[in-house]
Design a protein around this motif. Structure first.
Motif, mmCIF file in Angstrom:
data_model
loop_
_atom_site.group_PDB
_atom_site.id
_atom_site.type_symbol
_atom_site.label_atom_id
_atom_site.label_comp_id
_atom_site.label_asym_id
_atom_site.label_seq_id
_atom_site.Cartn_x
_atom_site.Cartn_y
_atom_site.Cartn_z
ATOM 1 N N UNK A 152 -4.438 -44.427 21.566
ATOM 2 C CA UNK A 152 -5.649 -43.743 21.101
ATOM 3 C C UNK A 152 -6.860 -44.201 21.917
ATOM 4 N N UNK A 153 -7.656 -43.232 22.363
ATOM 5 C CA UNK A 153 -8.966 -43.524 22.969
ATOM 6 C C UNK A 153 -9.947 -42.523 22.377
ATOM 7 N N UNK A 154 -10.894 -42.992 21.571
ATOM 8 C CA UNK A 154 -11.729 -42.036 20.838
ATOM 9 C C UNK A 154 -13.016 -42.704 20.353
ATOM 10 N N UNK A 155 -13.883 -41.876 19.766
ATOM 11 C CA UNK A 155 -15.097 -42.404 19.146
ATOM 12 C C UNK A 155 -14.675 -43.379 18.040
ATOM 13 N N UNK A 156 -15.527 -44.382 17.806
ATOM 14 C CA UNK A 156 -15.121 -45.518 16.977
ATOM 15 C C UNK A 156 -14.640 -45.139 15.573
ATOM 16 N N UNK A 157 -15.232 -44.120 14.956
ATOM 17 C CA UNK A 157 -14.842 -43.838 13.568
ATOM 18 C C UNK A 157 -13.431 -43.241 13.504
ATOM 19 N N UNK A 158 -13.093 -42.346 14.436
ATOM 20 C CA UNK A 158 -11.722 -41.820 14.455
ATOM 21 C C UNK A 158 -10.737 -42.930 14.831
ATOM 22 N N UNK A 159 -11.122 -43.739 15.808
ATOM 23 C CA UNK A 159 -10.238 -44.839 16.213
ATOM 24 C C UNK A 159 -9.993 -45.792 15.035
ATOM 25 N N UNK A 160 -11.044 -46.044 14.253
ATOM 26 C CA UNK A 160 -10.905 -46.957 13.108
ATOM 27 C C UNK A 160 -9.906 -46.395 12.089
ATOM 28 N N UNK A 161 -10.026 -45.080 11.803
ATOM 29 C CA UNK A 161 -9.098 -44.472 10.834
ATOM 30 C C UNK A 161 -7.661 -44.543 11.350
ATOM 31 N N UNK A 162 -7.488 -44.293 12.639
ATOM 32 C CA UNK A 162 -6.137 -44.305 13.191
ATOM 33 C C UNK A 162 -5.575 -45.726 13.249
ATOM 34 N N UNK A 163 -6.462 -46.700 13.466
ATOM 35 C CA UNK A 163 -6.010 -48.098 13.478
ATOM 36 C C UNK A 163 -5.538 -48.501 12.083
ATOM 37 N N UNK B 296 -22.649 -48.860 25.176
ATOM 38 C CA UNK B 296 -21.535 -49.780 25.445
ATOM 39 C C UNK B 296 -22.073 -51.212 25.506
ATOM 40 N N UNK B 297 -21.322 -52.119 24.937
ATOM 41 C CA UNK B 297 -21.754 -53.509 24.894
ATOM 42 C C UNK B 297 -22.359 -53.848 23.540
ATOM 43 N N UNK B 298 -22.722 -52.814 22.771
ATOM 44 C CA UNK B 298 -23.353 -53.059 21.471
ATOM 45 C C UNK B 298 -22.365 -52.834 20.320
ATOM 46 N N UNK B 299 -21.076 -52.719 20.651
ATOM 47 C CA UNK B 299 -20.052 -52.575 19.599
ATOM 48 C C UNK B 299 -18.723 -53.114 20.115
ATOM 49 N N UNK B 300 -17.823 -53.385 19.160
ATOM 50 C CA UNK B 300 -16.508 -53.926 19.517
ATOM 51 C C UNK B 300 -15.580 -52.798 19.951
ATOM 52 N N UNK B 301 -14.708 -53.076 20.917
ATOM 53 C CA UNK B 301 -13.765 -52.071 21.401
ATOM 54 C C UNK B 301 -12.586 -51.843 20.444
ATOM 55 N N UNK B 302 -12.158 -52.916 19.789
ATOM 56 C CA UNK B 302 -10.915 -52.770 19.033
ATOM 57 C C UNK B 302 -11.081 -53.174 17.579
ATOM 58 N N UNK B 303 -12.299 -53.433 17.135
ATOM 59 C CA UNK B 303 -12.498 -53.893 15.771
ATOM 60 C C UNK B 303 -12.534 -52.750 14.773
#
Ligand SMILES: Cc1cc2nc3c(=O)[nH]c(=O)nc-3n(C[C@H](O)[C@H](O)[C@H](O)COP(=O)(O)OP(=O)(O)OC[C@H]3O[C@@H](n4cnc5c(N)ncnc54)[C@H](O)[C@@H]3O)c2cc1C
Length: 269
Positions: free
Chosen positions: A225-236, A262-269
């Motif tokens: 998955x590579x996506x905007x953080x909210x979709x990535x969070x749901x999929x995680x 970029x740099x102001x948020x976590x990539x995988x959190x």
């Protein structure tokens, strides 16, 4: 490589100054920039890896030939430079070793992002620099599921081209504009699903587009998955809590986050 697992190569790599050779718009919101220069020599491109990426050092606006920074032992940028470049993560869409040309596809999301702003104006001779970073390479996969938005299209396209011909699975690609679809080369057993919506495309719509259940017994599934953080969070959360997918069966990254540079948020959190 045998057995199941995933290789990550997050190495820091070499600082290379490059120049724009060519730049043009592939689709209304995607600009392809081909980079070259003597410092590309020895660039390690892991063609078989999924979504190899680099850290770009994007020069400030109006700096045609910036005073590039030096790096301290920990890899942090050392000054002084009049205006520091910003660091942004991009996929190596292609690398032609014979011609020494490296291709990056930039989503044009407006002038609020330094990388998007640079790409819109990029023309032959402009300078940019990169640090090599990494890629992931799963082994022993029976079925792939790629899910990504526009920013992940370069990585998904590169991954589909690099997979063995007998690979199976599906790629779900979410776009805001049908005009941004691209012809992709994929193994015959890997189907493509384009989800087009002007608004945000959420978890439910993505799950509806998934053709085969992810819980198939006895199969080694790999979820990318590579996506905007909210979709990535749901999929995680889904991969972890609903599917119980072990760590080596997924790579789920926040490619960007609405309202944050970029740099102001976590990539995988
Ligand atoms: C491993 C990896 C590979 C990536 N590969 C690519 C790639 O090949 N091509 C690509 O285009 N992107 C790619 N990205 C995403 C890219 O790094 C981010 O979109 C990045 O934030 C863009 O930097 P910027 O300077 O343009 O904007 P920033 O300064 O980071 O952000 C400024 C503002 O723009 C918003 N923003 C950022 N990106 C978008 C977007 N796509 N759509 C709408 N608003 C946005 C932010 O929320 C913020 O409000 C990748 C990310 C990762 C982690």
């Amino acid at each position: 490589m045998t057995g199941f697992g995933i290789t990550h190569n997050p190495g820091r790599g070499t600082f290379r100054r490059l120049q724009v050779l060519r730049a043009w718009c592939l689709t209304p919101h995607m600009r392809r920039v081909v980079l070259s220069g003597p410092e590309l020599a020895g660039f390690a491109f892991y063609r078989q890896g999924l979504g190899p990426y680099v850290k770009l050092l994007v020069p400030p606006a109006n700096f045609k030939d910036p005073g590039w920074p030096r790096f301290d032992a920990a890899g942090a940028i050392e000054g002084p430079v009049a205006e520091r470049p910003v660091v942004r993560t991009y996929t190596v869409r292609d690398f032609d070793e014979a011609l020494q040309e490296l291709t990056i596809d930039f989503v044009l999301h407006g002038d609020d992002g330094p990388a998007s702003r640079w790409a819109i104006r990029a023309e032959p001779g402009d300078s940019i620099a990169l640090l090599e970073r990494g890629f992931s390479q799963p082994h022993g996969v029976d079925r792939y599921l790629f899910i990504g938005d526009h920013t992940a299209l370069p990585a998904i396209a590169q991954s589909l081209e690099s997979l063995p011909d007998d690979s199976k699975g599906q790629a779900v690609i979410c776009l805001h504009d049908a005009a941004d679809k691209q012809p992709l080369r994929a193994p015959p057993g890997l189907s493509l699903t384009w989800l087009i919506d002007e608004g945000p495309i959420g978890f439910a719509a993505v799950m509806q587009a998934v053709q085969q259940p992810l819980t198939a017994q006895g199969e080694h599934i790999f979820l990318w998955v590579g996506a905007e953080a909210s979709l990535a969070r749901s999929l995680r959360a889904y991969a972890k809590n609903e599917l119980g997918l072990p760590r080596d069966q997924h790579s789920i990254l926040n490619y960007w986050r609405q309202g944050f540079a970029e740099g102001a948020f976590e990539r995988s959190g």
